[in-house]
Design an enzyme around this catalytic site. Structure first.
Site, mmCIF file in Angstrom:
data_model
loop_
_atom_site.group_PDB
_atom_site.id
_atom_site.type_symbol
_atom_site.label_atom_id
_atom_site.label_comp_id
_atom_site.label_asym_id
_atom_site.label_seq_id
_atom_site.Cartn_x
_atom_site.Cartn_y
_atom_site.Cartn_z
ATOM 1 N N PHE A 138 0.851 -1.191 0.000
ATOM 2 C CA PHE A 138 0.000 0.000 0.000
ATOM 3 C C PHE A 138 0.883 1.236 0.000
ATOM 4 C CE2 PHE A 138 -2.594 3.475 1.510
ATOM 5 C CZ PHE A 138 -3.707 3.323 0.716
ATOM 6 N N ASP A 223 9.087 2.678 2.098
ATOM 7 C CA ASP A 223 7.872 3.380 2.504
ATOM 8 C C ASP A 223 7.650 3.074 3.987
ATOM 9 O OD1 ASP A 223 5.313 4.172 3.139
ATOM 10 O OD2 ASP A 223 4.402 3.460 1.277
ATOM 11 N N LYS A 252 1.933 9.537 8.346
ATOM 12 C CA LYS A 252 1.100 9.129 9.479
ATOM 13 C C LYS A 252 1.495 9.754 10.834
ATOM 14 C CE LYS A 252 -1.497 5.343 7.660
ATOM 15 N NZ LYS A 252 -1.096 4.816 6.362
HETATM 16 C C1 LIG Z 1 -1.230 5.122 4.937
HETATM 17 C C2 LIG Z 1 -0.137 4.746 4.025
HETATM 18 C C3 LIG Z 1 0.153 5.477 2.863
HETATM 19 C C4 LIG Z 1 -0.727 6.602 2.369
HETATM 20 O O1 LIG Z 1 -0.752 7.687 3.234
HETATM 21 P P1 LIG Z 1 -1.840 8.860 3.013
HETATM 22 O O2 LIG Z 1 -1.420 9.877 4.021
HETATM 23 O O3 LIG Z 1 -3.187 8.274 3.249
HETATM 24 O O4 LIG Z 1 -1.679 9.329 1.607
HETATM 25 C C5 LIG Z 1 1.260 5.120 2.121
HETATM 26 N N1 LIG Z 1 2.038 4.094 2.491
HETATM 27 C C6 LIG Z 1 1.800 3.366 3.595
HETATM 28 C C7 LIG Z 1 2.726 2.249 3.962
HETATM 29 C C8 LIG Z 1 0.699 3.660 4.395
HETATM 30 O O5 LIG Z 1 0.434 2.900 5.469
#
Ligand SMILES: *Cc1c(COP(=O)(O)O)cnc(C)c1O
Length: 398
Positions: A138, A223, A252
């Site tokens: 994700f 990420d 986050k």
């Molecule tokens: C939540 C998340 C995102 C996206 O973040 P947003 O602030 O909603 O755009 C990207 N990568 C990971 C691993 C995430 O958990």
């Protein structure tokens, strides 16, 4: 408005993008939160791994108050003191040399993708622009990051997708090795997959990716939007495996609930961004930067990564013990305070049953109940959550 009227207005006026639970949450304190009817919940969602200090932490509230009285926004036309100090703090506690600030995880990943492509153009004469990404990843919901995410459910109807991403299975070094070719510029991966099911790779995975990237002369992008900022028991998850990336993205929990994203990079890579190549109006505003700096300093001063490691271990042991006791529990896994309980029923049924009993949790995929509580929680909070979870499991198992 009554709770029912609020929920009706929500369905009427808002874009219908979320399958929301029928709760209106109005107040929080620490790891506890209250709904519009005054009912108390133990918050093991924490705004989806965002509210690292819990709700309304006094140091965060004070930083918000002080900066609101000083300066909120000026744009990146000028130097921004809180942004400079935040960048220095992150650089001093990571592999990175420079930071770029934006407003969300997806935007941080967009910046990482753009930087990797630009770096490849600057360093290779051939057309190297492809990024290898993982199944069940994700990375966000913008067109490029949702393509990197690759989940057909999220992509359906939004085609054409952004070219230049190649998907391989997670936790499979051989698959990455086979996928790297003369068009590859980077490998992008979550050190621990959050949304994809709290998937923790083998100990050789990240070091192996680091080695493959070095051998091919390409970039490793981590990420850490969900796994970073103390969540897994270290400030950044890559520290568990000693495999530092070239680019890392954060969002986050970075500002404890204020909207922020960051892309951190090594000097040799960061050099490919020059004035005009990338920008954000709100990115790194005085307001959000001051909040993030207070949050990160509090994390370090109060050793919240250490607390996440300790309490997370206790939590995982207790979740693992459910396996023998409860027939619908298949497996517990986690690192620090990102934990998943794999069940043999729809995970949403468990989440709903917990919610009715006063515990907030969420799903990760269809069959995993996920817990990403504030990093300030105690063993007593875990005990309280387990009491509710056990009752909810028993109810659903019936
Ligand atoms: C939540 C998340 C995102 C996206 O973040 P947003 O602030 O909603 O755009 C990207 N990568 C990971 C691993 C995430 O958990």
């Amino acid at each position: 408005m009554t709770t029912q009227e609020l929920i009706a207005a929500s369905s009427k006026y808002l874009a219908n993008t979320y399958a929301r639970f029928p709760l209106v949450l109005v107040r929080g304190q620490g790891a506890r939160i209250w709904d519009s009817d005054g009912k108390e919940y133990l918050d093991f969602v924490g705004g989806i791994a965002v509210d690292a200090l819990g709700h309304c932490h006094p140091k965060m509230v004070e930083a918000i108050r002080a900066q609101a009285e000083q300066l909120i926004h000026i744009s990146n036309l000028y130097h921004i003191e809180p942004q400079i100090r935040l960048a220095q703090l992150l650089v001093e506690h990571s592999f990175a040399d420079r930071a770029f600030f934006c407003n969300s995880g997806a935007e941080a990943n967009e910046a990482a993708i753009k930087l990797a492509r630009k770096w490849a153009k600057d360093h290779w004469s051939s057309d190297r622009h492809e990024i290898i990404v993982m199944h069940h990843a994700f990375h966000g919901r913008t067109l490029a990051t949702v393509t990197a995410t690759g989940n057909p459910k999220y992509l359906h109807g939004f085609e054409p997708v952004v070219p230049g991403f190649k998907h391989v299975p997670y936790n499979d070094l051989k698959a990455v090795e086979r996928a790297i070719d003369s068009r590859t510029c980077a490998v992008m991966v979550e050190p621990i997959q959050g949304e994809g099911g709290v998937n923790i790779p083998g100990d050789d995975y990240l070091p192996g990716l680091r080695r493959l990237c070095d051998e091919a002369g390409i970039l490793l992008i981590l990420d850490e939007v969900q796994s970073g900022m103390g969540r897994t028991g270290k400030l950044f998850a890559y520290e568990h495996w000693g495999a530092a990336p070239d680019i890392m993205t954060l969002a986050k929990a970075l500002a404890g609930g204020a909207p922020i994203g960051a892309m951190l990079a090594r000097e040799a890579v960061a050099q490919s961004f020059v004035p005009g190549t990338h920008a954000s109006t709100f990115g790194g505003s005085p307001f959000v930067s001051a909040i993030a700096r207070a949050v990160v300093r509090t994390m370090l001063e109060e050793d919240l990564p250490g607390n996440a490691a300790r309490v997370g271990k206790y939590f995982l042991d207790r979740l693992s013990a459910l396996k023998g006791k409860c027939p619908i529990v298949a497996l517990a896994r986690g690192k620090g305070l990102i934990l998943g309980l794999q069940v043999t029923v729809p995970a949403r049924d468990i989440v709903t049953a917990c919610m009715r009993r006063g515990l907030l949790s969420l799903t990760a995929g269809d069959d995993v109940v996920r817990f990403v509580p504030p990093l300030i929680i105690t063993e007593a909070d875990v005990d309280a959550a387990l009491t509710i979870l056990e009752a909810a499991l028993a109810e659903v198992a019936k």
